[in-house]
Design an enzyme around this catalytic site. Structure first.
Site, PDB file in Angstrom:
ATOM      1  N   VAL A  61     -11.703   0.133   6.597  1.00  0.00           N
ATOM      2  CA  VAL A  61     -12.926  -0.665   6.495  1.00  0.00           C
ATOM      3  C   VAL A  61     -13.357  -0.741   5.032  1.00  0.00           C
ATOM      4  O   VAL A  61     -13.586   0.280   4.395  1.00  0.00           O
ATOM      5  CB  VAL A  61     -14.074  -0.056   7.327  1.00  0.00           C
ATOM      6  CG1 VAL A  61     -15.317  -0.927   7.225  1.00  0.00           C
ATOM      7  CG2 VAL A  61     -13.659   0.137   8.777  1.00  0.00           C
TER       8      VAL A  61
ATOM      9  N   VAL B  80       0.835  -1.209   0.000  1.00  0.00           N
ATOM     10  CA  VAL B  80       0.000   0.000   0.000  1.00  0.00           C
ATOM     11  C   VAL B  80       0.868   1.258   0.000  1.00  0.00           C
ATOM     12  O   VAL B  80       0.614   2.200  -0.762  1.00  0.00           O
ATOM     13  CB  VAL B  80      -0.953   0.004   1.210  1.00  0.00           C
ATOM     14  CG1 VAL B  80      -1.768   1.287   1.246  1.00  0.00           C
ATOM     15  CG2 VAL B  80      -1.878  -1.209   1.154  1.00  0.00           C
TER      16      VAL B  80
ATOM     17  N   GLU C 183     -10.374   5.876   6.050  1.00  0.00           N
ATOM     18  CA  GLU C 183     -11.261   5.293   5.038  1.00  0.00           C
ATOM     19  C   GLU C 183     -10.827   3.899   4.629  1.00  0.00           C
ATOM     20  O   GLU C 183     -11.658   3.005   4.420  1.00  0.00           O
ATOM     21  CB  GLU C 183     -11.297   6.222   3.824  1.00  0.00           C
ATOM     22  CG  GLU C 183     -12.335   5.875   2.789  1.00  0.00           C
ATOM     23  CD  GLU C 183     -13.740   5.965   3.362  1.00  0.00           C
ATOM     24  OE1 GLU C 183     -14.261   4.895   3.747  1.00  0.00           O
ATOM     25  OE2 GLU C 183     -14.302   7.072   3.432  1.00  0.00           O
TER      26      GLU C 183
ATOM     27  N   ASP D 251     -11.090 -10.641  11.167  1.00  0.00           N
ATOM     28  CA  ASP D 251     -10.862  -9.442  10.354  1.00  0.00           C
ATOM     29  C   ASP D 251     -12.173  -8.679  10.160  1.00  0.00           C
ATOM     30  O   ASP D 251     -12.243  -7.461  10.320  1.00  0.00           O
ATOM     31  CB  ASP D 251     -10.265  -9.859   9.004  1.00  0.00           C
ATOM     32  CG  ASP D 251     -10.149  -8.700   8.045  1.00  0.00           C
ATOM     33  OD1 ASP D 251      -9.255  -7.866   8.235  1.00  0.00           O
ATOM     34  OD2 ASP D 251     -10.965  -8.618   7.108  1.00  0.00           O
TER      35      ASP D 251
ATOM     36  N   GLU E 230      -3.842 -15.601   3.613  1.00  0.00           N
ATOM     37  CA  GLU E 230      -2.532 -15.750   4.256  1.00  0.00           C
ATOM     38  C   GLU E 230      -2.209 -17.238   4.443  1.00  0.00           C
ATOM     39  O   GLU E 230      -3.092 -18.090   4.399  1.00  0.00           O
ATOM     40  CB  GLU E 230      -2.555 -15.108   5.650  1.00  0.00           C
ATOM     41  CG  GLU E 230      -3.065 -13.691   5.697  1.00  0.00           C
ATOM     42  CD  GLU E 230      -2.014 -12.681   5.246  1.00  0.00           C
ATOM     43  OE1 GLU E 230      -0.823 -13.012   5.301  1.00  0.00           O
ATOM     44  OE2 GLU E 230      -2.416 -11.580   4.826  1.00  0.00           O
TER      45      GLU E 230
ATOM     46  N   LYS F 175      -7.021  -1.224  10.753  1.00  0.00           N
ATOM     47  CA  LYS F 175      -8.287  -1.555  11.422  1.00  0.00           C
ATOM     48  C   LYS F 175      -8.068  -2.144  12.804  1.00  0.00           C
ATOM     49  O   LYS F 175      -8.848  -1.900  13.730  1.00  0.00           O
ATOM     50  CB  LYS F 175      -9.123  -2.511  10.582  1.00  0.00           C
ATOM     51  CG  LYS F 175      -8.360  -3.746  10.160  1.00  0.00           C
ATOM     52  CD  LYS F 175      -9.028  -4.471   9.014  1.00  0.00           C
ATOM     53  CE  LYS F 175      -8.145  -5.588   8.512  1.00  0.00           C
ATOM     54  NZ  LYS F 175      -7.087  -5.134   7.592  1.00  0.00           N
TER      55      LYS F 175
ATOM     56  N   LYS G  68     -13.414  -4.662  11.562  1.00  0.00           N
ATOM     57  CA  LYS G  68     -14.053  -3.634  10.731  1.00  0.00           C
ATOM     58  C   LYS G  68     -15.438  -3.315  11.269  1.00  0.00           C
ATOM     59  O   LYS G  68     -15.865  -2.153  11.317  1.00  0.00           O
ATOM     60  CB  LYS G  68     -14.114  -4.117   9.289  1.00  0.00           C
ATOM     61  CG  LYS G  68     -12.725  -4.288   8.660  1.00  0.00           C
ATOM     62  CD  LYS G  68     -12.783  -5.110   7.379  1.00  0.00           C
ATOM     63  CE  LYS G  68     -11.404  -5.283   6.769  1.00  0.00           C
ATOM     64  NZ  LYS G  68     -11.407  -6.296   5.677  1.00  0.00           N
TER      65      LYS G  68
END
Lengths: 441, 441
Positions: A134, A15, A131, A203, A192, A107, A207
């Site tokens: 989630v 990212v 932003e 996960d 993963e 998160k 969120k």
């Protein structure tokens, strides 16, 4: 007015690299839309010497991300390190205390420390934007924090984990088992090596905890979520769901009820013609039921370097437009000092319809016994399917006498369903465990 | 910091009244989220004495909305009068020139004068917000202006008119004619006494013109839109579409092509499993294909007093948070002085698949003749259905010999399809006119 916004980025994985390239590639567009240039002035990551796919140019490398967070050389700090403690938290706290705007995609950090961080941001008069934390590229945080300002949310739910949705979609489309699809997801990089966090629903729960606080103005309560993953879902469940007009999705649901807030993550039957049911593969979707606007549904990519970078860049653009003195909306939609304490609704009080799939031994009276156990709990049935000669998928030795029974109940309580199933199990006619999947309308 | 935001509202119909009640009912929530109270200080409408469902309280009545727009008593002017000229325009211009923030739900005004108004807002350093003007309660404007700051949009399309979608949904669900469903829509208040504006696609075109400018940074060009309504759609089309795996929706589509911008409004075949195909009744939906994030889809209520008031209130909340000196994003996403001139793609250059439904006389060689005419234009067919003994829905006298032919083409050009259909008509085997519906993937 036209001074550049100086950006510091900590964490240079997929990212982080995508973000740096994006800001470079779209600098002119961003300048037009923000009224000033965006400039990455500082970066930090674990290993300075790792090969990366962007030019460092004039960016200052700072080994310690906490130093970068406080640096006089940045106006805005981007946390892309990950993890709910340690350095990620330290540098976000340091940045907020130093009066820097913060953007994070983390998160886990927000699910654990979101209220504390929101309070720091409010005290410092800076923006804390998240932003990307989630539903990836779906701008759900902005919509809930800003567009729905005059709305009280009644329920928010969605498909928040692309890995699970990919697996469920493949199982349905190709008649495969959970294990086969998980292996493929791992091969394709959608899951993963240790998939527990995704496939067991944690996960999604992180969120959901954030969405829940935004929706109801309550403290974040990630530990209070009822969580059930998709590893127990079989192709037989999916096929039976389809025959009954449903599709199985892993949903996170947060709902205000009379007895408190329900937060739950579990495989869910959704009507096959609903918009949520059409969300396939790694795509995410979120639905919001609000008192004034009614229902909004948003879908889009839930993960991936570019989609996540797109969300982070949108957050940065909002910061670039803001000026000292601007009244930022509170990070969690409600000012942190008046967030209500979280009152948990008991899962056993949950009301809804249920899908039940049992495999029973094929002998007289079994069906009547099952029906009696349901009736004892005042559970009324919307539909029942019993395929003669059905095949048991539990590979138990006595498949020749195994019969599947599939039931869809009318609205009842979790308490009633659990009691009925316990009694049915005690009666001893079952082969394997009963399957119970909640229905969401 | 905590001075109330003073709001002037011109136009007190369904939306205006809903907005006043909403601001009153949610005053505490809005104060928390905006950091200051919202207060309606001035109102204006045609008839002061008309019965209304809110308390005037301390609001100042001003007969002339242009006076209200300039009043020292307001910070923010809400235009809910409607119409693309006259008093609506006069008071928005007056408000912007007086340095007031403006919120409007008026798509016709923006489609015609949006660029001029955006320039005035930028000059005055105020916000011009218009979330309610496109797709009602769906926050598409905010998402495109803010969330997608780093994205270049490639295509934006959607179901932007609830009346048309209601009619098409009813036709499909109940096997009714366009005329029957229109009459019902009128009875239920979903359609005007003169439905032309909705059912012939002009309302969709206004909204599309705004989205197109936001998407591509081009001048608004509402007069350059190819527009085709739904009045020619028959139940036979809908049924045939379903058999081919499609559903018919009235879409507005804006797309960047090599030869310019395509803006088109027409009945469209969408794959029956797509999210857009699931949008039923008066609901709206918008899909955005962008280079970085990929595809986002949003759906929600496209009209109605409350949904519209919700969008207007979200716009007001953004204004309440802003402070003098804040760098507002440009009203149309791109600063008005650098909006590109609009270069229209020729409709005949449009590329896509097509659904063709012909009714032919039942005699030898007709089918071969049709197929030859398609082949002459290099149109290749994905599927062909010819039902023997099919019924002609044109009520022509010779139904006994009428045969329907339904074809789905592979990608071709509008030019090729039109030529082929002209030639087929000239050949004289058709009963009635050919039906041609574009496919959107």
């Amino acid at each position: 007015m036209n001074k550049p916004l100086r950006i510091g980025i900590a964490g240079l994985g997929t990212v982080g690299s995508a973000l740096i390239n994006l800001i470079d590639r779209k600098q002119e567009l961003l300048r037009q839309r923000c009224g000033r240039p965006l400039e990455v002035t500082g970066i930090s990551a674990r290993d300075k010497n790792k090969a990366r796919d962007f030019e460092m140019g004039a960016m200052q490398w700072i080994d310690n991300p906490v130093e970068l967070a406080k640096s006089d050389n940045i106006d805005c700090f981007i946390e892309l390190i990950g993890g709910d403690e340690g350095v990620a938290k330290d540098c976000v706290v340091a940045a907020l205390n130093a009066g820097k705007h913060v953007v994070t995609a983390n998160k886990a950090l927000l699910a654990k420390h979101g209220v504390e961080l929101a309070a720091l941001a409010e005290k410092a008069g800076v923006l804390l934007n998240y932003e990307a934390a989630v539903a990836g590229g779906i701008p759900i945080i902005k919509v809930m924090r800003e567009s729905l300002s005059a709305n009280s949310v009644e329920r928010v739910y969605g498909i928040l984990n692309g890995t699970c949705n990919y697996i469920l979609t493949r199982m349905e489309d190709e008649g495969l088992s959970f294990e086969e699809c998980l292996a493929d997801a791992q091969r394709l990089g959608y899951a993963e090596a240790d998939p527990t966090f995704d496939v067991e629903g944690y996960d999604t729960a992180h969120k959901l905890a954030i969405l829940c606080s935004l929706a109801f103005g309550t403290q974040i309560a990630a530990d209070e979520i009822y969580v059930e993953g998709i590893s127990s879902i079989t192709y037989d469940d999916i096929k039976a769901a389809g025959e009954m007009g449903y599709r199985i999705k892993l949903l996170g649901v947060a709902q205000m009820t009379d007895s408190g807030v329900e937060q739950r993550v579990h495989p869910t039957m959704v009507p096959i013609n609903s918009s949520i049911a059409q969300i396939s593969g790694v795509t995410n979707a979120v639905a919001i039921d609000a008192d004034i606007v009614g229902q909004l549904i948003m879908s889009g990519p839930g993960a991936g370097g570019d989609a996540t970078a797109s969300a982070v860049a949108g957050d940065i653009a909002d910061i670039a437009k803001s000026r000292p003195g601007h009244q930022h909306g509170p990070a969690l939609g409600t000012p942190s000092e008046i967030l209500q304490s979280y009152k948990k609704a008991r899962m056993r009080a949950h009301e809804g319809g249920y899908f039940i799939r049992l495999t029973v031994v094929d002998k007289a009276g079994v069906f009547a016994s099952v029906a009696t156990r349901m009736a004892e709990q005042n559970i009324s049935l919307e539909s029942i399917v019993q395929h003669r000669g059905g095949k048991n998928d539990n590979n138990s030795p006595d498949t020749s006498t195994a019969q599947p029974i599939i039931m869809i109940t009318h609205e009842t309580t979790e308490q009633a369903i659990r009691l009925a199933l316990e009694n049915i199990e005690t009666d001893g006619h079952l082969i394997g465990k009963p399957q119970m999947i909640r229905i969401e309308k």
